[in-house]
Design an enzyme around this catalytic site. Sequence first.
Site, PDB file in Angstrom:
ATOM      1  N   LYS A 178      28.092  30.280  35.777  1.00 23.75           N
ATOM      2  CA  LYS A 178      26.274  30.778  35.677  1.00 23.75           C
ATOM      3  C   LYS A 178      25.817  29.406  35.191  1.00 23.75           C
ATOM      4  CE  LYS A 178      27.785  35.399  34.557  1.00 23.75           C
ATOM      5  NZ  LYS A 178      29.209  35.703  33.976  1.00 23.75           N
TER       6      LYS A 178
ATOM      7  N   ASP B 221      30.860  35.879  23.652  1.00 27.25           N
ATOM      8  CA  ASP B 221      31.014  35.727  24.912  1.00 27.25           C
ATOM      9  C   ASP B 221      29.510  34.979  25.469  1.00 27.25           C
ATOM     10  OD1 ASP B 221      30.717  36.012  27.661  1.00 27.25           O
ATOM     11  OD2 ASP B 221      30.905  38.435  27.659  1.00 27.25           O
TER      12      ASP B 221
ATOM     13  N   ARG C 276      33.397  29.662  40.256  1.00 31.62           N
ATOM     14  CA  ARG C 276      33.566  31.204  39.817  1.00 31.62           C
ATOM     15  C   ARG C 276      35.064  31.133  38.961  1.00 31.62           C
ATOM     16  NH1 ARG C 276      30.153  34.559  41.765  1.00 31.62           N
ATOM     17  NH2 ARG C 276      30.749  36.142  40.424  1.00 31.62           N
TER      18      ARG C 276
ATOM     19  N   TYR D  17      51.943  27.343  43.064  1.00 31.47           N
ATOM     20  CA  TYR D  17      52.128  28.164  41.852  1.00 31.47           C
ATOM     21  C   TYR D  17      52.343  27.394  40.745  1.00 31.47           C
ATOM     22  CZ  TYR D  17      51.643  33.166  42.814  1.00 31.47           C
ATOM     23  OH  TYR D  17      51.156  34.254  43.156  1.00 31.47           O
TER      24      TYR D  17
ATOM     25  N   THR E 152      32.230  32.509  31.497  1.00 34.04           N
ATOM     26  CA  THR E 152      32.657  32.339  32.787  1.00 34.04           C
ATOM     27  C   THR E 152      32.092  30.659  33.098  1.00 34.04           C
ATOM     28  OG1 THR E 152      30.418  32.855  33.394  1.00 34.04           O
ATOM     29  CG2 THR E 152      32.209  34.317  33.826  1.00 34.04           C
TER      30      THR E 152
ATOM     31  N   GLU F  28      53.002  28.986  37.067  1.00 40.34           N
ATOM     32  CA  GLU F  28      52.996  29.937  36.040  1.00 40.34           C
ATOM     33  C   GLU F  28      53.348  29.311  34.867  1.00 40.34           C
ATOM     34  OE1 GLU F  28      55.008  33.788  37.087  1.00 40.34           O
ATOM     35  OE2 GLU F  28      53.489  34.264  38.316  1.00 40.34           O
TER      36      GLU F  28
HETATM   37  N1  DSN Z   1      27.648  40.524  36.533  1.00 34.48           N
HETATM   38  C1  DSN Z   1      27.314  39.350  35.414  1.00 34.48           C
HETATM   39  C2  DSN Z   1      25.769  39.418  35.439  1.00 34.48           C
HETATM   40  O1  DSN Z   1      25.048  39.162  36.399  1.00 34.48           O
HETATM   41  O2  DSN Z   1      25.354  39.023  34.110  1.00 34.48           O
HETATM   42  C3  DSN Z   1      28.115  39.507  34.082  1.00 34.48           C
HETATM   43  O3  DSN Z   1      29.298  39.732  34.380  1.00 34.48           O
END
Ligand code: DSN
Length: 422
Positions: A230, A201, A236, A55, A227, A57
């Site tokens: 991707k 974003d 993730r 932990y 994120t 924080e």
């Molecule tokens: N769910 C993601 C996507 O597939 O684009 C975005 O959050």
Amino acid sequence: MSIHEPALAQADPETYALVQREDERQRECLRLIASENYASRAVLEACSSSMTNKYAEGYPGRRYYEGADFIDPLEQLAIDRALALFGADHANVQPYSGSPANLAALLALAEPGDTIMGMSLPAGGHLTHGWKVSATGIYYRAVQYGVHQTSHRIDLDEVRQLAQAHRPRFIWVGHSAYPRALDFAGFASIAREIEARLVADIAHLAGLVAGGVHANPVEHCDAVTTTTHKSLRGPRGGMILCRQEHAKAIDKAVFPGLQGGPHNHITAAKAVAFREAATPAFRHYARAVVDNAAALGEALRDRGFELVTGGTDNHLVLVDLTNRGISGRQAAIALNRCGIELNANSIPFDPRKPFDPSGVRVGLCALTSRGLTLEQMPTVADLLQAGIEATVSGHGDVDPAVASRLHGQVREFLSGFPAPGL
Ligand code: DSN
């Protein structure tokens, strides 16, 4: 062999078996979901490290728990690498994923009830950009821009008109399913005119930005969320970059505003991914993603498929299946039976409902990570076409024998391209 062997196999054979089957599925399927990828073995190892037991924080140098001796330098390493990669003033690497990162940006830079503006979900935006069922559409007064009626591209004149009429305090630029480059400078000039905060974003685009094949929004925006799993090919997770003047507010919004202890094992994996993303090999991958997407788009067009906006500038292609006599969901379900994985997606001005829309979204990050190049794109298009045509002739379902034959072809085709990390 999974990295969870052999302890997991011994301790929990059921979970182990499911993980093994998922490994196998990822090896043997043509993975075209635009938000997915193959993380490297090093990223997977960091995810399953002892850092998960701790932990911590707070932030480096200011923790609420003792024993953060190695968490502090780890988090600082991830921050420093993120800053070098994207050229930002400040980075927060603690967001659990993209949606919490977006909520944190709103919490930091707007007040509940404020007017915010983002791209609507059916036009290609994200739920968290103010869509009505999202907390961002419930706790804020969301105004949504779409795309141009005929070009299906973002129309900055419409964005400006809405911005002038509604004077949002906060504007999102970013998407989940938009195949064209984003004009961050254009959005910034609209935001300046009304003194709004501009937040990009780049969840879908982060790997392309890091790899130098998409414009970097950092200099134009108050903050940038993303994120890390991707196109960026990490674990993730999420991250927020921002201008120094917003650093305190962003950090406070992430913790204690929205989250408790950071997921340190994921922070470790983010650090690894940022290091990987700074290499020439990653730049080569990013270029190849964009080239492959353009080539697959062209190959699909040659086979009579209609593409939203006619093509792509990024990693994804949005295919309108209206002229094929099949819905996006029917196609996605049938293709999955053939070993081809993608998702049904709304197209601009879609007459169908979001759960069974008119299109499918096709992304090239995962296949590019496996080493597929321009040479293989016609075969990928052939496989997609064969699955879709078999479904149309089967009145919305695919004959199991045809599905099995196609899956065999997919397996054979992919056997020359080892899946990274597995
Ligand atoms: N769910 C993601 C996507 O597939 O684009 C975005 O959050």
